[in-house]
Write a protein that holds these residues in place. Structure first.
Motif, short mmCIF file in Angstrom:
data_model
loop_
_atom_site.label_atom_id
_atom_site.label_comp_id
_atom_site.label_asym_id
_atom_site.label_seq_id
_atom_site.Cartn_x
_atom_site.Cartn_y
_atom_site.Cartn_z
N VAL A 33 50.99 54.21 39.42
CA VAL A 33 51.14 53.27 40.52
C VAL A 33 49.78 52.66 40.85
O VAL A 33 48.75 53.12 40.37
CB VAL A 33 51.76 53.98 41.75
CG1 VAL A 33 53.19 54.43 41.43
CG2 VAL A 33 50.92 55.14 42.22
N PRO A 34 49.74 51.63 41.70
CA PRO A 34 48.50 50.90 41.95
C PRO A 34 47.56 51.56 42.96
O PRO A 34 47.12 50.96 43.93
CB PRO A 34 48.98 49.53 42.45
CG PRO A 34 50.29 49.83 43.09
CD PRO A 34 50.89 50.92 42.28
N LEU A 35 47.23 52.83 42.71
CA LEU A 35 46.26 53.55 43.53
C LEU A 35 45.00 53.75 42.71
O LEU A 35 45.08 54.08 41.52
CB LEU A 35 46.80 54.90 43.98
CG LEU A 35 48.03 54.88 44.88
CD1 LEU A 35 48.50 56.31 45.15
CD2 LEU A 35 47.76 54.14 46.18
N ASP A 36 43.83 53.61 43.35
CA ASP A 36 42.58 53.86 42.64
C ASP A 36 42.27 55.36 42.65
O ASP A 36 43.06 56.17 43.15
CB ASP A 36 41.44 53.01 43.21
CG ASP A 36 41.05 53.38 44.64
OD1 ASP A 36 41.45 54.45 45.15
OD2 ASP A 36 40.32 52.57 45.26
N ALA A 37 41.12 55.74 42.11
CA ALA A 37 40.75 57.16 41.98
C ALA A 37 40.62 57.87 43.32
O ALA A 37 40.70 59.10 43.39
CB ALA A 37 39.45 57.29 41.18
N VAL A 42 45.51 49.30 45.67
CA VAL A 42 44.78 48.14 45.15
C VAL A 42 45.73 46.95 45.12
O VAL A 42 46.86 47.06 44.64
CB VAL A 42 44.25 48.43 43.73
CG1 VAL A 42 43.65 47.18 43.11
CG2 VAL A 42 43.24 49.56 43.77
N GLY A 43 45.30 45.81 45.64
CA GLY A 43 46.10 44.58 45.57
C GLY A 43 47.33 44.62 46.43
O GLY A 43 48.43 44.39 45.96
N TYR A 44 47.16 44.87 47.72
CA TYR A 44 48.29 45.07 48.62
C TYR A 44 49.43 44.08 48.37
O TYR A 44 50.56 44.47 48.18
CB TYR A 44 47.85 44.99 50.09
CG TYR A 44 49.00 45.16 51.04
CD1 TYR A 44 49.52 46.43 51.30
CD2 TYR A 44 49.61 44.07 51.64
CE1 TYR A 44 50.60 46.60 52.15
CE2 TYR A 44 50.69 44.22 52.49
CZ TYR A 44 51.19 45.48 52.73
OH TYR A 44 52.26 45.65 53.56
N ASP A 45 49.15 42.79 48.37
CA ASP A 45 50.20 41.80 48.20
C ASP A 45 49.98 40.97 46.94
O ASP A 45 50.34 39.80 46.88
CB ASP A 45 50.27 40.89 49.44
CG ASP A 45 51.60 40.16 49.54
OD1 ASP A 45 52.61 40.68 49.04
OD2 ASP A 45 51.61 39.05 50.10
N ASP A 46 49.38 41.57 45.91
CA ASP A 46 49.01 40.84 44.70
C ASP A 46 49.47 41.65 43.48
O ASP A 46 48.82 42.62 43.09
CB ASP A 46 47.50 40.64 44.68
CG ASP A 46 47.01 39.83 43.49
OD1 ASP A 46 47.73 39.72 42.48
OD2 ASP A 46 45.88 39.32 43.58
N CYS A 47 50.58 41.24 42.90
CA CYS A 47 51.13 41.99 41.77
C CYS A 47 50.16 42.05 40.59
O CYS A 47 50.08 43.06 39.92
CB CYS A 47 52.47 41.41 41.31
SG CYS A 47 53.19 42.37 39.95
N ALA A 48 49.43 40.97 40.32
CA ALA A 48 48.49 40.98 39.20
C ALA A 48 47.44 42.07 39.40
O ALA A 48 47.13 42.82 38.46
CB ALA A 48 47.84 39.61 39.02
N GLU A 49 46.88 42.17 40.59
CA GLU A 49 45.87 43.21 40.85
C GLU A 49 46.50 44.60 40.81
O GLU A 49 45.88 45.55 40.32
CB GLU A 49 45.16 42.97 42.18
CG GLU A 49 44.11 41.90 42.09
CD GLU A 49 43.11 42.13 40.95
OE1 GLU A 49 42.51 43.21 40.88
OE2 GLU A 49 42.94 41.21 40.13
N GLN A 50 47.71 44.73 41.32
CA GLN A 50 48.40 46.03 41.24
C GLN A 50 48.63 46.40 39.78
O GLN A 50 48.39 47.54 39.37
CB GLN A 50 49.72 46.00 42.01
CG GLN A 50 49.54 46.04 43.51
CD GLN A 50 50.81 46.42 44.24
OE1 GLN A 50 51.77 46.92 43.67
NE2 GLN A 50 50.79 46.21 45.55
N THR A 51 49.06 45.44 38.98
CA THR A 51 49.32 45.69 37.55
C THR A 51 48.04 46.09 36.84
O THR A 51 48.02 47.03 36.04
CB THR A 51 49.95 44.45 36.89
OG1 THR A 51 51.16 44.12 37.59
CG2 THR A 51 50.23 44.68 35.43
N ARG A 56 44.69 50.33 34.35
CA ARG A 56 43.44 51.14 34.38
C ARG A 56 43.78 52.62 34.49
O ARG A 56 43.15 53.46 33.84
CB ARG A 56 42.56 50.71 35.55
CG ARG A 56 41.89 49.38 35.38
CD ARG A 56 40.96 49.08 36.56
NE ARG A 56 40.65 47.69 36.62
CZ ARG A 56 40.94 46.87 37.62
NH1 ARG A 56 41.54 47.32 38.72
NH2 ARG A 56 40.62 45.59 37.58
N ASN A 57 44.76 52.95 35.32
CA ASN A 57 45.18 54.35 35.45
C ASN A 57 45.76 54.87 34.14
O ASN A 57 45.46 56.00 33.74
CB ASN A 57 46.20 54.50 36.59
CG ASN A 57 45.61 54.21 37.96
OD1 ASN A 57 44.40 54.13 38.13
ND2 ASN A 57 46.47 54.03 38.94
#
Length: 132
Positions: A33-37, A42-51, A56-57
């Motif tokens: 999921v879109p959580l950093d270390a 990451v990227g609350y309302d931005d799917c590209a940043e979440q992806t 990266r994970n």
């Protein structure tokens, strides 16, 4: 590992192989999921940043097992809205070799474990035997 991108008689693909065959040990990776270390979204309302964070994970988990994105044979992608499909594909193509894409499934879901998550990806990778 052999990628069967578009076997005869199958429809065209968009960034995935219809099948990937391999022999040897495999690594099954839980949905990322879109959580950093530090556990921050990451990227609350931005799917590209979440992806991007999800990939990266995936790379971090693969590296811990001595593998890379090139060893991934299957991705299962969960999106909360198909409106994010183009953004997902654009970012995916930054991480996946378009000449040897993994097999893939993409599912729209009504929600994920956290309401702000727009994407989750799980993977299967073929591990290389250790060099002796």
């Amino acid at each position: 590992m052999q990628h069967h991108v578009r076997p005869a008689g199958t429809p065209p693909t968009n960034g995935y192989s219809h099948a990937v065959s391999f022999a040897g040990p495999m690594l099954v990776i839980s949905g990322q999921v879109p959580l950093d270390a530090e556990g921050r979204l990451v990227g609350y309302d931005d799917c590209a940043e979440q992806t991007r964070q999800v990939f990266r994970n995936l790379e971090a988990v693969l590296a811990a097992a001595g593998a890379t994105m090139g060893d991934v044979v299957k991705l299962t992608v969960f999106l909360t809205t198909m409106a994010d499909l183009a953004g997902f594909r654009s970012v995916r193509d930054e991480f996946v070799d378009p000449q040897r894409p993994p097999a893939s499934s993409l599912v729209q879901v009504s929600g994920l474990v956290h309401p702000a998550f727009r994407i989750e990806i799980e993977a299967i990778a073929a591990l290389r035997p250790p060099v002796e």
